[in-house]
Motif scaffolding. Sequence first.
Motif, PDB file in Angstrom:
ATOM      1  N   ALA A  67       0.772  -1.143  -0.029  1.00 53.89           N
ATOM      2  CA  ALA A  67      -0.220   0.040   0.137  1.00 53.89           C
ATOM      3  C   ALA A  67       0.788   1.109  -0.057  1.00 53.89           C
ATOM      4  CB  ALA A  67      -0.942   0.115   1.268  1.00 53.89           C
ATOM      5  N   PRO A  68       0.376   2.254  -0.487  1.00 56.26           N
ATOM      6  CA  PRO A  68       1.258   3.630  -0.673  1.00 56.26           C
ATOM      7  C   PRO A  68       1.713   3.975   0.730  1.00 56.26           C
ATOM      8  CG  PRO A  68      -0.709   3.691  -2.051  1.00 56.26           C
ATOM      9  CD  PRO A  68      -0.962   2.459  -1.369  1.00 56.26           C
ATOM     10  N   PHE A  69       0.883   4.020   1.735  1.00 56.49           N
ATOM     11  CA  PHE A  69       1.352   4.530   3.170  1.00 56.49           C
ATOM     12  C   PHE A  69       2.552   3.637   3.545  1.00 56.49           C
ATOM     13  CE2 PHE A  69      -2.649   7.044   3.998  1.00 56.49           C
ATOM     14  CZ  PHE A  69      -1.861   8.161   4.112  1.00 56.49           C
ATOM     15  N   GLN A  70       2.417   2.297   3.357  1.00 66.33           N
ATOM     16  CA  GLN A  70       3.389   1.351   3.562  1.00 66.33           C
ATOM     17  C   GLN A  70       4.765   1.423   2.845  1.00 66.33           C
ATOM     18  OE1 GLN A  70       1.424  -2.289   2.795  1.00 66.33           O
ATOM     19  NE2 GLN A  70       0.666  -2.494   4.832  1.00 66.33           N
ATOM     20  N   VAL A  71       4.666   1.931   1.502  1.00 72.21           N
ATOM     21  CA  VAL A  71       5.835   2.314   0.828  1.00 72.21           C
ATOM     22  C   VAL A  71       6.617   3.406   1.493  1.00 72.21           C
ATOM     23  CG1 VAL A  71       6.728   3.097  -1.447  1.00 72.21           C
ATOM     24  CG2 VAL A  71       4.968   1.300  -1.331  1.00 72.21           C
ATOM     25  N   THR A  72       5.577   4.349   1.744  1.00 76.15           N
ATOM     26  CA  THR A  72       6.234   5.776   2.189  1.00 76.15           C
ATOM     27  C   THR A  72       6.935   5.418   3.593  1.00 76.15           C
ATOM     28  OG1 THR A  72       4.650   6.929   1.312  1.00 76.15           O
ATOM     29  CG2 THR A  72       5.752   8.088   2.968  1.00 76.15           C
ATOM     30  N   LEU A  73       6.191   4.738   4.536  1.00 74.94           N
ATOM     31  CA  LEU A  73       6.728   4.289   5.810  1.00 74.94           C
ATOM     32  C   LEU A  73       8.279   3.540   5.535  1.00 74.94           C
ATOM     33  CD1 LEU A  73       6.642   4.182   8.778  1.00 74.94           C
ATOM     34  CD2 LEU A  73       5.292   2.134   8.822  1.00 74.94           C
ATOM     35  N   GLY A  74       8.011   2.755   4.862  1.00 74.21           N
ATOM     36  CA  GLY A  74       9.524   1.986   4.541  1.00 74.21           C
ATOM     37  C   GLY A  74      10.575   2.726   4.019  1.00 74.21           C
ATOM     38  N   ARG A  75      10.035   3.580   3.090  1.00 73.26           N
ATOM     39  CA  ARG A  75      11.127   4.585   2.518  1.00 73.26           C
ATOM     40  C   ARG A  75      11.739   5.452   3.635  1.00 73.26           C
ATOM     41  NH1 ARG A  75       9.563   9.266  -2.075  1.00 73.26           N
ATOM     42  NH2 ARG A  75      11.864  10.083  -2.085  1.00 73.26           N
ATOM     43  N   LEU A  76      10.902   6.072   4.565  1.00 76.49           N
ATOM     44  CA  LEU A  76      11.469   6.857   5.690  1.00 76.49           C
ATOM     45  C   LEU A  76      12.237   6.109   6.588  1.00 76.49           C
ATOM     46  CD1 LEU A  76       8.033   9.020   6.213  1.00 76.49           C
ATOM     47  CD2 LEU A  76      10.331   9.891   5.380  1.00 76.49           C
ATOM     48  N   VAL A  77      11.646   4.600   6.951  1.00 73.44           N
ATOM     49  CA  VAL A  77      12.585   4.182   7.840  1.00 73.44           C
ATOM     50  C   VAL A  77      13.872   3.870   7.478  1.00 73.44           C
ATOM     51  CG1 VAL A  77      12.840   1.661   8.722  1.00 73.44           C
ATOM     52  CG2 VAL A  77      10.572   2.762   9.009  1.00 73.44           C
ATOM     53  N   PHE A  78      14.141   3.466   6.148  1.00 74.11           N
ATOM     54  CA  PHE A  78      15.607   3.161   5.651  1.00 74.11           C
ATOM     55  C   PHE A  78      16.307   4.271   5.478  1.00 74.11           C
ATOM     56  CE2 PHE A  78      13.210  -0.680   4.600  1.00 74.11           C
ATOM     57  CZ  PHE A  78      13.958  -1.587   5.156  1.00 74.11           C
ATOM     58  N   GLY A  79      15.678   5.347   5.104  1.00 75.76           N
ATOM     59  CA  GLY A  79      16.242   6.637   4.846  1.00 75.76           C
ATOM     60  C   GLY A  79      16.696   7.349   6.264  1.00 75.76           C
ATOM     61  N   LEU A 224      13.677  13.668   9.430  1.00 78.68           N
ATOM     62  CA  LEU A 224      13.259  12.264   8.944  1.00 78.68           C
ATOM     63  C   LEU A 224      12.676  11.321  10.097  1.00 78.68           C
ATOM     64  CD1 LEU A 224      15.838  11.469   6.306  1.00 78.68           C
ATOM     65  CD2 LEU A 224      13.626  12.099   6.013  1.00 78.68           C
ATOM     66  N   LEU A 225      13.254  11.382  11.225  1.00 82.21           N
ATOM     67  CA  LEU A 225      12.705  10.732  12.461  1.00 82.21           C
ATOM     68  C   LEU A 225      11.347  10.917  12.675  1.00 82.21           C
ATOM     69  CD1 LEU A 225      13.205   8.719  14.399  1.00 82.21           C
ATOM     70  CD2 LEU A 225      14.065  10.562  15.956  1.00 82.21           C
ATOM     71  N   LEU A 226      11.095  12.130  12.847  1.00 82.37           N
ATOM     72  CA  LEU A 226       9.561  12.593  12.929  1.00 82.37           C
ATOM     73  C   LEU A 226       8.753  12.332  11.984  1.00 82.37           C
ATOM     74  CD1 LEU A 226      10.280  16.109  14.408  1.00 82.37           C
ATOM     75  CD2 LEU A 226       9.339  14.398  15.586  1.00 82.37           C
ATOM     76  N   ALA A 227       9.142  12.291  10.437  1.00 83.20           N
ATOM     77  CA  ALA A 227       8.314  12.006   9.629  1.00 83.20           C
ATOM     78  C   ALA A 227       7.889  10.640   9.527  1.00 83.20           C
ATOM     79  CB  ALA A 227       8.892  12.294   8.029  1.00 83.20           C
ATOM     80  N   THR A 228       8.936   9.651  10.185  1.00 81.88           N
ATOM     81  CA  THR A 228       8.755   8.276  10.215  1.00 81.88           C
ATOM     82  C   THR A 228       7.689   7.931  11.126  1.00 81.88           C
ATOM     83  OG1 THR A 228      11.164   7.946   9.478  1.00 81.88           O
ATOM     84  CG2 THR A 228       9.799   6.162  10.776  1.00 81.88           C
ATOM     85  N   VAL A 229       7.849   8.755  12.278  1.00 85.35           N
ATOM     86  CA  VAL A 229       6.932   8.706  13.431  1.00 85.35           C
ATOM     87  C   VAL A 229       5.341   8.936  13.135  1.00 85.35           C
ATOM     88  CG1 VAL A 229       6.046   9.540  15.931  1.00 85.35           C
ATOM     89  CG2 VAL A 229       8.536   8.912  15.231  1.00 85.35           C
ATOM     90  N   GLN A 230       5.314   9.768  12.136  1.00 83.71           N
ATOM     91  CA  GLN A 230       4.070  10.536  11.555  1.00 83.71           C
ATOM     92  C   GLN A 230       3.439   9.296  10.848  1.00 83.71           C
ATOM     93  OE1 GLN A 230       5.052  14.133   9.869  1.00 83.71           O
ATOM     94  NE2 GLN A 230       5.161  15.201  11.564  1.00 83.71           N
ATOM     95  N   LEU A 231       4.160   8.727   9.998  1.00 86.27           N
ATOM     96  CA  LEU A 231       3.636   7.709   8.911  1.00 86.27           C
ATOM     97  C   LEU A 231       3.331   6.316   9.949  1.00 86.27           C
ATOM     98  CD1 LEU A 231       2.999   7.377   6.009  1.00 86.27           C
ATOM     99  CD2 LEU A 231       4.065   9.541   6.679  1.00 86.27           C
ATOM    100  N   ALA A 232       4.240   6.088  10.957  1.00 91.99           N
ATOM    101  CA  ALA A 232       3.995   4.932  11.757  1.00 91.99           C
ATOM    102  C   ALA A 232       2.787   4.853  12.520  1.00 91.99           C
ATOM    103  CB  ALA A 232       5.177   4.903  12.784  1.00 91.99           C
ATOM    104  N   VAL A 233       2.394   6.225  12.894  1.00 92.69           N
ATOM    105  CA  VAL A 233       0.886   6.407  13.503  1.00 92.69           C
ATOM    106  C   VAL A 233      -0.228   6.227  12.507  1.00 92.69           C
ATOM    107  CG1 VAL A 233      -0.475   8.023  14.518  1.00 92.69           C
ATOM    108  CG2 VAL A 233       1.865   7.986  15.107  1.00 92.69           C
ATOM    109  N   VAL A 234      -0.141   6.690  11.313  1.00 91.86           N
ATOM    110  CA  VAL A 234      -1.224   6.979  10.306  1.00 91.86           C
ATOM    111  C   VAL A 234      -1.496   5.715   9.605  1.00 91.86           C
ATOM    112  CG1 VAL A 234      -1.678   7.825   7.953  1.00 91.86           C
ATOM    113  CG2 VAL A 234      -0.897   9.491   9.953  1.00 91.86           C
ATOM    114  N   THR A 235      -0.221   4.823   9.103  1.00 86.28           N
ATOM    115  CA  THR A 235      -0.215   3.675   8.216  1.00 86.28           C
ATOM    116  C   THR A 235      -1.121   2.557   8.654  1.00 86.28           C
ATOM    117  OG1 THR A 235       1.925   4.221   7.397  1.00 86.28           O
ATOM    118  CG2 THR A 235       1.322   1.899   7.177  1.00 86.28           C
ATOM    119  N   PRO A 236      -0.996   2.000  10.081  1.00 84.21           N
ATOM    120  CA  PRO A 236      -1.796   1.049  10.707  1.00 84.21           C
ATOM    121  C   PRO A 236      -3.366   1.476  10.583  1.00 84.21           C
ATOM    122  CG  PRO A 236      -0.156   1.388  12.258  1.00 84.21           C
ATOM    123  CD  PRO A 236       0.232   2.566  11.178  1.00 84.21           C
TER     124      PRO A 236
END
Length: 328
Positions: A67-79, A224-236
């Motif tokens: 899913a697009p949110f999962q792609v974005t979350l993964g992108r931010l985690v690895f970045g 980037l850490l904060l963006a990762t947290v934001q997506l980690a909250v939204v994605t589920p």
Amino acid sequence: MCYEIKEGIVAAMTTATTASAASPPSSASAAAPRPRGRLDWRLRFAALSLVWGFSFLLIKVGTDGYAPFQVTLGRLVFGTAVLAVAMALKRERLPRGVRTWGHLAVAAFLLNALPFSLFAYSELTIPSTLAGICNATSPLWGMALSMVALSEDRPTRVRVAGLGIGFLGVLTVLGAWEGFHGLDAMGTAMALLASLSYPIGWIYVRRTLAGSGESHLSLTGAQLLLATVQLAVVTPLFTSVPSRLPVLPLLAIVALGALGTGFAVLVQYGLVAEVGPTTAQMVTYFIPVIATAAGVAVLGESLRWSTPVGAVVVLLGAALTQVRRKGA
């Protein structure tokens, strides 16, 4: 100004460098040589162009399995992981201060969480080539916004002409004379909104975080850490756990994050420091070319004559918006 440097703090650094370069340098600063990297800057410039140009292909491949949110979350985690390693090696610390973190949270949303997600969703229905060209409109949006939001950005006839030419190019890419036939309106709108989000975020960063005293690497790592947290909250909330893990899309997400987000920032730092922001930002004009070539050659996406012609017009307009008065 460099609106295409996507991690925000780098954009603020680039702008600050441009401003300082416009001031009369002291004899000491004039004599100070620019730092040189171990690898020739032209090779690093080419690598950065390729990495960012292929990012749209990687998004498309990633969304084939996740899913697009999962792609974005993964992108931010690895970045974020890449920048965390760089910070550890350089013994950098995360910034302090509640106010700084508050501004970084807004920057993370505008420069990472929102545009990354919008591009991922847009590529569900539009080709990666079109997404890459929409991304090239960021300098045009930035020029229009800066005339309103930044008092020091005085428009000139050339820059206003560039704005008009650039948006004429957008209409050409979209095939306006055909009534935008064959285009998914929602996907295209999301890609253009993602491109608009970058200059909004850049202006916010420039107003709130430029000259904060923290290192650029530290600020970007925190962002980037904060963006990762934001997506980690939204994605589920909007996706479910994948029942299987397709390997190729997963590898695309890893590459998108580690290379297109983490590695690219570090390379951009070195380029700005060595050759200056004006040369470094020229990478902007190679991204849509590479994105288009990759989409056609690798993914087999179709290409109408109006797409490359319009892309050239967009890039011409974007280049003109960067022209400044002599002595400015």
